[in-house]
Motif scaffolding. Structure first.
Motif, PDB file in Angstrom:
ATOM      1  N   PHE A 148       0.953   6.204   2.116  1.00  0.00           N
ATOM      2  CA  PHE A 148       1.799   5.165   2.710  1.00  0.00           C
ATOM      3  C   PHE A 148       3.135   5.754   3.147  1.00  0.00           C
ATOM      4  CE2 PHE A 148       5.019   1.790   2.226  1.00  0.00           C
ATOM      5  CZ  PHE A 148       4.506   0.854   3.117  1.00  0.00           C
ATOM      6  N   LEU A 149       3.686   6.627   2.304  1.00  0.00           N
ATOM      7  CA  LEU A 149       4.942   7.284   2.665  1.00  0.00           C
ATOM      8  C   LEU A 149       4.764   8.162   3.887  1.00  0.00           C
ATOM      9  CD1 LEU A 149       7.902   8.126   2.069  1.00  0.00           C
ATOM     10  CD2 LEU A 149       6.985   9.863   0.524  1.00  0.00           C
ATOM     11  N   TRP A 150       3.699   8.925   3.935  1.00  0.00           N
ATOM     12  CA  TRP A 150       3.490   9.913   4.998  1.00  0.00           C
ATOM     13  C   TRP A 150       3.066   9.272   6.318  1.00  0.00           C
ATOM     14  CZ3 TRP A 150       4.957  14.750   5.492  1.00  0.00           C
ATOM     15  CH2 TRP A 150       4.382  15.543   6.491  1.00  0.00           C
ATOM     16  N   LYS A 151       2.217   8.249   6.233  1.00  0.00           N
ATOM     17  CA  LYS A 151       1.633   7.659   7.441  1.00  0.00           C
ATOM     18  C   LYS A 151       2.409   6.463   7.985  1.00  0.00           C
ATOM     19  CE  LYS A 151      -2.129  10.268   7.735  1.00  0.00           C
ATOM     20  NZ  LYS A 151      -2.434  11.117   8.915  1.00  0.00           N
ATOM     21  N   VAL A 152       3.127   5.773   7.104  1.00  0.00           N
ATOM     22  CA  VAL A 152       3.789   4.536   7.533  1.00  0.00           C
ATOM     23  C   VAL A 152       5.311   4.672   7.483  1.00  0.00           C
ATOM     24  CG1 VAL A 152       4.065   2.066   7.091  1.00  0.00           C
ATOM     25  CG2 VAL A 152       1.829   3.166   6.753  1.00  0.00           C
ATOM     26  N   VAL A 153       5.835   5.065   6.334  1.00  0.00           N
ATOM     27  CA  VAL A 153       7.279   5.053   6.138  1.00  0.00           C
ATOM     28  C   VAL A 153       7.987   6.095   6.999  1.00  0.00           C
ATOM     29  CG1 VAL A 153       9.146   5.363   4.468  1.00  0.00           C
ATOM     30  CG2 VAL A 153       7.085   4.100   3.823  1.00  0.00           C
ATOM     31  N   LEU A 154       7.576   7.350   6.877  1.00  0.00           N
ATOM     32  CA  LEU A 154       8.282   8.414   7.587  1.00  0.00           C
ATOM     33  C   LEU A 154       8.217   8.275   9.107  1.00  0.00           C
ATOM     34  CD1 LEU A 154       7.507  11.571   5.412  1.00  0.00           C
ATOM     35  CD2 LEU A 154       9.531  10.108   5.408  1.00  0.00           C
ATOM     36  N   PRO A 155       7.053   7.930   9.710  1.00  0.00           N
ATOM     37  CA  PRO A 155       7.040   7.772  11.176  1.00  0.00           C
ATOM     38  C   PRO A 155       7.968   6.670  11.682  1.00  0.00           C
ATOM     39  CG  PRO A 155       4.801   8.036  10.358  1.00  0.00           C
ATOM     40  CD  PRO A 155       5.680   7.858   9.150  1.00  0.00           C
ATOM     41  N   LEU A 156       8.255   5.667  10.840  1.00  0.00           N
ATOM     42  CA  LEU A 156       9.118   4.563  11.252  1.00  0.00           C
ATOM     43  C   LEU A 156      10.562   4.742  10.782  1.00  0.00           C
ATOM     44  CD1 LEU A 156       6.705   1.558  10.536  1.00  0.00           C
ATOM     45  CD2 LEU A 156       7.169   2.675  12.730  1.00  0.00           C
ATOM     46  N   ARG A 170      14.499  -0.269   1.919  1.00  0.00           N
ATOM     47  CA  ARG A 170      14.365  -1.581   1.294  1.00  0.00           C
ATOM     48  C   ARG A 170      14.374  -2.702   2.329  1.00  0.00           C
ATOM     49  NH1 ARG A 170      18.559  -2.902  -3.371  1.00  0.00           N
ATOM     50  NH2 ARG A 170      17.303  -1.271  -4.386  1.00  0.00           N
ATOM     51  N   THR A 171      15.167  -2.558   3.384  1.00  0.00           N
ATOM     52  CA  THR A 171      15.292  -3.625   4.378  1.00  0.00           C
ATOM     53  C   THR A 171      14.289  -3.502   5.519  1.00  0.00           C
ATOM     54  OG1 THR A 171      16.991  -2.330   5.529  1.00  0.00           O
ATOM     55  CG2 THR A 171      17.747  -3.919   3.888  1.00  0.00           C
ATOM     56  N   THR A 172      13.675  -2.340   5.682  1.00  0.00           N
ATOM     57  CA  THR A 172      12.773  -2.119   6.816  1.00  0.00           C
ATOM     58  C   THR A 172      11.313  -2.327   6.456  1.00  0.00           C
ATOM     59  OG1 THR A 172      14.343  -0.501   7.708  1.00  0.00           O
ATOM     60  CG2 THR A 172      12.109  -0.469   8.607  1.00  0.00           C
ATOM     61  N   PHE A 173      10.924  -1.999   5.231  1.00  0.00           N
ATOM     62  CA  PHE A 173       9.520  -2.060   4.832  1.00  0.00           C
ATOM     63  C   PHE A 173       9.345  -3.128   3.748  1.00  0.00           C
ATOM     64  CE2 PHE A 173      10.550   2.298   6.097  1.00  0.00           C
ATOM     65  CZ  PHE A 173       9.673   2.446   7.162  1.00  0.00           C
ATOM     66  N   PRO A 174       8.841  -4.302   4.130  1.00  0.00           N
ATOM     67  CA  PRO A 174       8.676  -5.388   3.155  1.00  0.00           C
ATOM     68  C   PRO A 174       7.550  -5.083   2.162  1.00  0.00           C
ATOM     69  CG  PRO A 174       7.713  -5.995   5.269  1.00  0.00           C
ATOM     70  CD  PRO A 174       8.420  -4.686   5.478  1.00  0.00           C
ATOM     71  N   ASP A 175       7.591  -5.785   1.045  1.00  0.00           N
ATOM     72  CA  ASP A 175       6.563  -5.586   0.014  1.00  0.00           C
ATOM     73  C   ASP A 175       5.180  -5.955   0.539  1.00  0.00           C
ATOM     74  OD1 ASP A 175       8.580  -4.817  -1.689  1.00  0.00           O
ATOM     75  OD2 ASP A 175       8.830  -6.818  -2.562  1.00  0.00           O
ATOM     76  N   GLU A 176       5.122  -6.917   1.453  1.00  0.00           N
ATOM     77  CA  GLU A 176       3.822  -7.340   1.983  1.00  0.00           C
ATOM     78  C   GLU A 176       3.125  -6.207   2.739  1.00  0.00           C
ATOM     79  OE1 GLU A 176       6.365 -10.716   1.131  1.00  0.00           O
ATOM     80  OE2 GLU A 176       6.642  -8.917   2.367  1.00  0.00           O
ATOM     81  N   LEU A 177       3.917  -5.358   3.408  1.00  0.00           N
ATOM     82  CA  LEU A 177       3.326  -4.233   4.131  1.00  0.00           C
ATOM     83  C   LEU A 177       2.704  -3.243   3.160  1.00  0.00           C
ATOM     84  CD1 LEU A 177       2.911  -2.790   6.847  1.00  0.00           C
ATOM     85  CD2 LEU A 177       5.157  -1.726   6.533  1.00  0.00           C
ATOM     86  N   LEU A 178       3.375  -2.977   2.051  1.00  0.00           N
ATOM     87  CA  LEU A 178       2.826  -2.073   1.040  1.00  0.00           C
ATOM     88  C   LEU A 178       1.583  -2.671   0.397  1.00  0.00           C
ATOM     89  CD1 LEU A 178       2.976   0.421  -0.792  1.00  0.00           C
ATOM     90  CD2 LEU A 178       4.559  -0.856  -2.257  1.00  0.00           C
ATOM     91  N   GLU A 179       1.617  -3.964   0.104  1.00  0.00           N
ATOM     92  CA  GLU A 179       0.456  -4.616  -0.509  1.00  0.00           C
ATOM     93  C   GLU A 179      -0.744  -4.583   0.426  1.00  0.00           C
ATOM     94  OE1 GLU A 179       1.808  -8.486  -1.442  1.00  0.00           O
ATOM     95  OE2 GLU A 179       3.155  -7.829  -3.067  1.00  0.00           O
ATOM     96  N   ALA A 180      -0.520  -4.805   1.720  1.00  0.00           N
ATOM     97  CA  ALA A 180      -1.619  -4.744   2.678  1.00  0.00           C
ATOM     98  C   ALA A 180      -2.204  -3.340   2.755  1.00  0.00           C
ATOM     99  CB  ALA A 180      -1.138  -5.190   4.050  1.00  0.00           C
ATOM    100  N   ALA A 181      -1.357  -2.341   2.727  1.00  0.00           N
ATOM    101  CA  ALA A 181      -1.838  -0.955   2.770  1.00  0.00           C
ATOM    102  C   ALA A 181      -2.612  -0.606   1.501  1.00  0.00           C
ATOM    103  CB  ALA A 181      -0.647  -0.007   2.951  1.00  0.00           C
TER     104      ALA A 181
END
Length: 298
Positions: free
Chosen positions: A187-195, A166-177
Motif C-alpha cells: 500500500f505504501l509503495w503502490k498507493v501512498v508514494l505515487p500520490l 493523514r489528510t490525503t489518505f483516508p482510512d477507507e482507502l487503506l481498508e479497501a486496499a
C-alpha cells in the motif's frame, strides 16, 4: 442587449493600486541584490571597487570566475557538496518517509509516544560537546558519514509529511486496499508514494538546500581538506581571507590582491547559489502545494 461593465469603486481601485505598488517594491527589493551580485561578478575589479557597478555589468570580465576555479580545492569541494547533497538528501527523505507514514496511521497505537519523543529532541538537545563525543565514539570523525548520518531525520519535516499522509489518505482507502489483499508495504509503495509527489518535493528541497549550505558540521568533524564541502572552502576564502596564491598568477599584474578578493566575493556567491536556483523552478508547483497541505491541514 448591451452589456454594462460594473464600475469598480474608487476605494477598491486605490487599494488595488497600493497592493500592486507594494508587491512591485517588494519584488524589486528581492531582485536587485541578485542582479547586483551577478553584475559585479562579471565586471572588472576596478569597476567594483570604485562603485561604478550598481545595476548592470561594467567592463565585462570573467576574471573572477577564472580565479575561483583555479583554487586547488574549489573543484573537489564542489563535487563533495554534490555528493553530500545527493546522498544526504536520499538518506533524509527515505528515513523521513519511513518515520512519517507509520506515525500517520491511527492503528499504530504508540504513535503519540514516539511523536512526543521526536518533538522533545527538536526542543532539547544534548549540545555541541555531547554531539561531538557521540560522533567520535561511533568512529565517524573525519569521514563523510559524519555529515550524513547525525542529521538523517529532521523532526519538522517528519511532522509536515505525517500531516500530509493523514489528510490525503483516508482510512477507507487503506481498508479497501486491505480487503483486496494489499499488504502495508505494498500500500505504501503502490498507493501512498505515487500520490505523495508534492510532499516529497517539499522535504527534498528542504534537505537539499540544508546540505548544500551546510559548513559547520564539516568544520567540526572533518580534518582532511579533500573531503571539505564547497561552503567550507568559501568560508576560508571570504571570512578568513585565505586566498591561494595560485588564484592570482594570471591576473596579478592586472589587479591588486584586495580587488581580487572583492571580485571573488561576488563570483563565489554566484557559484554557490547557482545549483539551487536551477533546481527550484522545476519543483516550485509541488513545493507550494505540499507546504499548504502539509502545514495548514490536520
Amino acid at each position: 442587449m448591451k452589456s454594462t461593465a460594473i464600475k469598480e469603486p474608487s476605494g477598491d481601485r486605490l487599494f488595488n493600486a497600493l497592493i500592486n505598488v507594494t508587491l512591485f517594491l517588494f519584488t524589486l527589493s528581492v531582485l536587485y541584490p541578485l542582479i547586483f551580485i551577478l553584475s559585479a561578478s562579471i565586471s572588472t575589479p576596478e569597476s567594483v571597487m570604485s562603485g561604478k557597478v550598481w545595476l548592470w555589468p561594467v567592463d565585462f570580465s570573467l576574471e573572477g570566475y577564472r580565479a575561483v576555479f583555479k583554487h586547488r580545492l574549489i573543484g573537489i569541494s564542489f563535487l563533495n557538496s554534490l555528493f553530500y547533497t545527493g546522498v544526504g538528501t536520499i538518506i533524509n527523505v527515505v528515513f523521513t518517509l519511513m518515520a512519517a507514514y507509520p506515525l500517520s496511521r491511527k492503528d499504530f497505537y504508540i504513535r503519540n509516544w514516539i511523536m512526543a519523543t521526536f518533538v522533545f529532541t527538536m526542543l532539547f538537545s544534548g549540545g555541541l560537546i555531547p554531539s561531538y563525543l557521540l560522533v567520535k565514539d561511533l568512529g565517524l570523525l573525519n569521514t563523510r558519514w559524519a555529515l550524513l548520518l547525525p542529521g538523517a531525520i529532521g523532526v519538522w519535516n517528519v511532522i509536515i509529511a505525517r500531516t500530509y499522509f493523514r489528510t490525503t489518505f483516508p482510512d477507507e482507502l487503506l481498508e479497501a486496499a486491505q480487503m483486496d489483499g494489499c499488504s502495508d508495504f505494498k500500500f505504501l509503495w503502490k498507493v501512498v508514494l505515487p500520490l505523495s509527489g508534492p510532499i516529497i518535493a517539499v522535504i527534498t528541497l528542504f534537505y537539499a538546500v540544508g546540505h548544500w549550505n551546510s559548513f559547520f558540521n564539516a568544520m567540526l568533524y572533518l580534518k582532511d581538506q579533500s573531503m571539505y564541502p564547497l561552503q567550507l572552502v568559501l568560508r576560508e576564502i571570504l571570512v578568513q581571507n585565505q586566498v591561494d596564491s595560485s588564484m592570482i598568477v594570471d591576473v596579478e599584474e592586472a589587479m591588486a590582491r584586495e580587488g581580487l578578493k572583492e571580485l571573488l566575493k561576488y563570483s563565489l556567491i554566484v557559484v554557490s547559489t547557482f545549483p539551487v536556483l536551477i533546481i527550484y523552478p522545476f519543483i516550485q508547483k509541488h513545493f507550494v502545494k505540499g507546504m499548504m497541505i502539509g502545514s495548514l491541514k490536520g
